[in-house]
Structure formats: structure tokens, C-alpha cells
Design a protein around this motif. Structure first.
Motif, short mmCIF file in Angstrom:
data_model
loop_
_atom_site.label_atom_id
_atom_site.label_comp_id
_atom_site.label_asym_id
_atom_site.label_seq_id
_atom_site.Cartn_x
_atom_site.Cartn_y
_atom_site.Cartn_z
N THR A 1 118.96 -52.58 -138.91
CA THR A 1 119.15 -53.94 -138.40
C THR A 1 118.95 -54.05 -136.88
OG1 THR A 1 121.53 -53.62 -138.22
CG2 THR A 1 120.72 -54.58 -140.28
N ASP A 2 118.83 -52.92 -136.19
CA ASP A 2 118.53 -52.94 -134.76
C ASP A 2 117.04 -53.20 -134.55
OD1 ASP A 2 121.08 -52.29 -133.50
OD2 ASP A 2 120.89 -50.41 -134.58
N GLN A 3 116.71 -53.78 -133.38
CA GLN A 3 115.31 -54.04 -133.07
C GLN A 3 114.56 -52.73 -132.89
OE1 GLN A 3 115.48 -56.77 -129.71
NE2 GLN A 3 114.93 -58.42 -131.10
N LYS A 4 113.29 -52.76 -133.25
CA LYS A 4 112.42 -51.60 -133.15
C LYS A 4 111.37 -51.85 -132.06
CE LYS A 4 113.62 -51.86 -137.72
NZ LYS A 4 114.73 -52.78 -137.68
N ALA A 5 110.78 -50.77 -131.58
CA ALA A 5 109.67 -50.86 -130.63
C ALA A 5 108.43 -50.31 -131.31
CB ALA A 5 109.96 -50.06 -129.37
N ILE A 6 107.33 -51.03 -131.21
CA ILE A 6 106.06 -50.58 -131.76
C ILE A 6 105.24 -50.00 -130.60
CG2 ILE A 6 103.97 -51.23 -133.01
CD1 ILE A 6 106.63 -51.55 -134.59
N ALA A 7 104.90 -48.73 -130.71
CA ALA A 7 104.15 -48.06 -129.65
C ALA A 7 103.10 -47.14 -130.29
CB ALA A 7 105.09 -47.25 -128.76
N PRO A 8 102.03 -46.85 -129.59
CA PRO A 8 100.95 -46.05 -130.17
C PRO A 8 101.26 -44.56 -130.18
CG PRO A 8 100.40 -46.65 -127.93
CD PRO A 8 101.69 -47.33 -128.26
N SER A 9 100.60 -43.88 -131.11
CA SER A 9 100.60 -42.41 -131.16
C SER A 9 99.27 -42.00 -131.77
CB SER A 9 101.76 -41.89 -132.01
OG SER A 9 101.53 -42.14 -133.38
N GLU A 10 99.03 -40.71 -131.84
CA GLU A 10 97.86 -40.21 -132.55
C GLU A 10 98.10 -40.44 -134.04
OE1 GLU A 10 95.16 -39.14 -130.95
OE2 GLU A 10 96.20 -39.49 -129.06
N VAL A 11 97.05 -40.36 -134.85
CA VAL A 11 97.17 -40.54 -136.29
C VAL A 11 98.19 -39.56 -136.88
CG1 VAL A 11 95.93 -40.37 -138.48
CG2 VAL A 11 94.85 -41.46 -136.52
N SER A 12 98.25 -38.36 -136.36
CA SER A 12 99.17 -37.34 -136.84
C SER A 12 100.62 -37.62 -136.46
CB SER A 12 98.77 -35.98 -136.28
OG SER A 12 98.95 -35.98 -134.87
N GLY A 13 100.83 -38.59 -135.57
CA GLY A 13 102.17 -38.87 -135.06
C GLY A 13 102.44 -38.17 -133.74
N ARG A 14 101.55 -37.28 -133.35
CA ARG A 14 101.72 -36.59 -132.06
C ARG A 14 101.43 -37.54 -130.91
NH1 ARG A 14 98.09 -31.40 -132.89
NH2 ARG A 14 96.70 -33.13 -133.23
N ASN A 15 101.87 -37.14 -129.75
CA ASN A 15 101.63 -37.86 -128.50
C ASN A 15 102.30 -39.24 -128.45
OD1 ASN A 15 100.17 -35.75 -127.36
ND2 ASN A 15 98.30 -36.46 -128.35
N TYR A 16 103.35 -39.41 -129.24
CA TYR A 16 104.20 -40.59 -129.05
C TYR A 16 105.21 -40.21 -127.99
CZ TYR A 16 107.68 -44.20 -129.59
OH TYR A 16 108.55 -45.22 -129.33
N THR A 17 105.09 -40.80 -126.83
CA THR A 17 105.99 -40.47 -125.74
C THR A 17 106.44 -41.74 -125.05
OG1 THR A 17 104.29 -40.30 -124.04
CG2 THR A 17 104.74 -38.31 -125.31
N GLU A 18 107.47 -41.63 -124.28
CA GLU A 18 107.93 -42.77 -123.50
C GLU A 18 106.92 -43.17 -122.44
OE1 GLU A 18 110.59 -44.59 -124.21
OE2 GLU A 18 110.91 -43.27 -125.91
N ASN A 19 105.93 -42.30 -122.17
CA ASN A 19 104.92 -42.62 -121.17
C ASN A 19 103.97 -43.72 -121.65
OD1 ASN A 19 105.97 -40.66 -119.50
ND2 ASN A 19 104.58 -39.10 -120.24
N TYR A 20 103.84 -43.86 -122.99
CA TYR A 20 102.99 -44.92 -123.51
C TYR A 20 103.72 -46.25 -123.40
CZ TYR A 20 99.57 -41.80 -125.64
OH TYR A 20 98.60 -40.88 -125.87
N THR A 21 102.99 -47.28 -123.12
CA THR A 21 103.56 -48.62 -123.08
C THR A 21 103.88 -49.06 -124.49
OG1 THR A 21 102.25 -49.16 -121.13
CG2 THR A 21 103.12 -51.00 -122.41
N GLU A 22 105.06 -49.59 -124.67
CA GLU A 22 105.41 -50.15 -125.97
C GLU A 22 104.60 -51.42 -126.16
OE1 GLU A 22 109.61 -50.65 -125.63
OE2 GLU A 22 109.99 -48.56 -126.10
N LEU A 23 103.87 -51.50 -127.26
CA LEU A 23 103.05 -52.67 -127.51
C LEU A 23 103.90 -53.88 -127.86
CD1 LEU A 23 100.20 -51.02 -129.59
CD2 LEU A 23 100.20 -51.60 -127.17
N LEU A 24 104.91 -53.66 -128.69
CA LEU A 24 105.83 -54.72 -129.10
C LEU A 24 107.23 -54.16 -128.95
CD1 LEU A 24 103.93 -55.79 -132.33
CD2 LEU A 24 103.92 -56.97 -130.14
N PRO A 25 107.92 -54.47 -127.87
CA PRO A 25 109.19 -53.81 -127.59
C PRO A 25 110.40 -54.31 -128.38
CG PRO A 25 108.63 -55.30 -125.82
CD PRO A 25 107.46 -55.29 -126.77
N SER A 26 110.36 -55.50 -128.98
CA SER A 26 111.56 -56.06 -129.61
C SER A 26 111.24 -56.64 -130.99
CB SER A 26 112.15 -57.15 -128.73
OG SER A 26 112.49 -56.64 -127.48
#
Length: 86
Positions: free
Chosen positions: A14-39
Motif C-alpha cells: 500500500t506504500d507508493q512505489k518508484a519506477i526507475a530503469p535497470s538493465e533487462v537482467s535487473g542489474r544496474n538499478y541504483t540510486e544514481n538513476y533518476t526515478e522515472l515515476l517517483p510516486s
């Protein structure tokens, strides 16, 4: 999800989620990437509309939106508010 957005003392669906990019494998999801949809409260649907673009239908703060995302360049192309669903 990163925060207890509804302040109930727990991290749950029920908490808001953030949509952010990663590689197809799920790797390279880091806080350094801009969240595309933060709320985002909920993803209602997603469809690939072109080889490098997807359309997300989602809710945020009790409002409905459709967002076009360029997945290769990791950026939002457009977001439009939708009428309330019955």
C-alpha cells in the motif's frame, strides 16, 4: 518502494512505489538513476507501443495517469492525466 508513504509503520504494497530503469537482467538499478515515476500507488497496465517505448497506466494520489517511457534512453516522453475510472 523506499519509504513508508502511508505512515503505518510498515513497508507494504500500500506504500507508493518508484519506477526507475535497470538493465533487462535487473542489474544496474541504483540510486544514481533518476526515478522515472517517483510516486506510483499502483501500476494498472503496461503495453509495448514501439520497439523502444512502453505505455504505463498507473495511479498516484487517487488519480489515473498514462505515461509513455523510452526504455532505451530511460526517460519519460509524456504523462497525461486520465478521467476517473468507474
Amino acid at each position: 518502494m523506499k519509504d513508508d508513504s502511508n505512515e503505518d509503520g510498515r513497508l507494504t504494497e500500500t506504500d507508493q512505489k518508484a519506477i526507475a530503469p535497470s538493465e533487462v537482467s535487473g542489474r544496474n538499478y541504483t540510486e544514481n538513476y533518476t526515478e522515472l515515476l517517483p510516486s506510483v500507488d499502483r501500476i494498472l497496465g503496461m503495453v509495448q507501443i514501439a520497439p523502444t517505448r512502453v505505455m504505463l497506466v498507473h495511479t498516484s494520489d487517487n488519480q489515473n495517469f498514462v505515461t509513455e517511457v523510452d526504455v532505451v534512453n530511460r526517460q519519460v516522453i509524456s504523462t497525461q492525466k486520465l478521467a476517473a475510472f468507474e
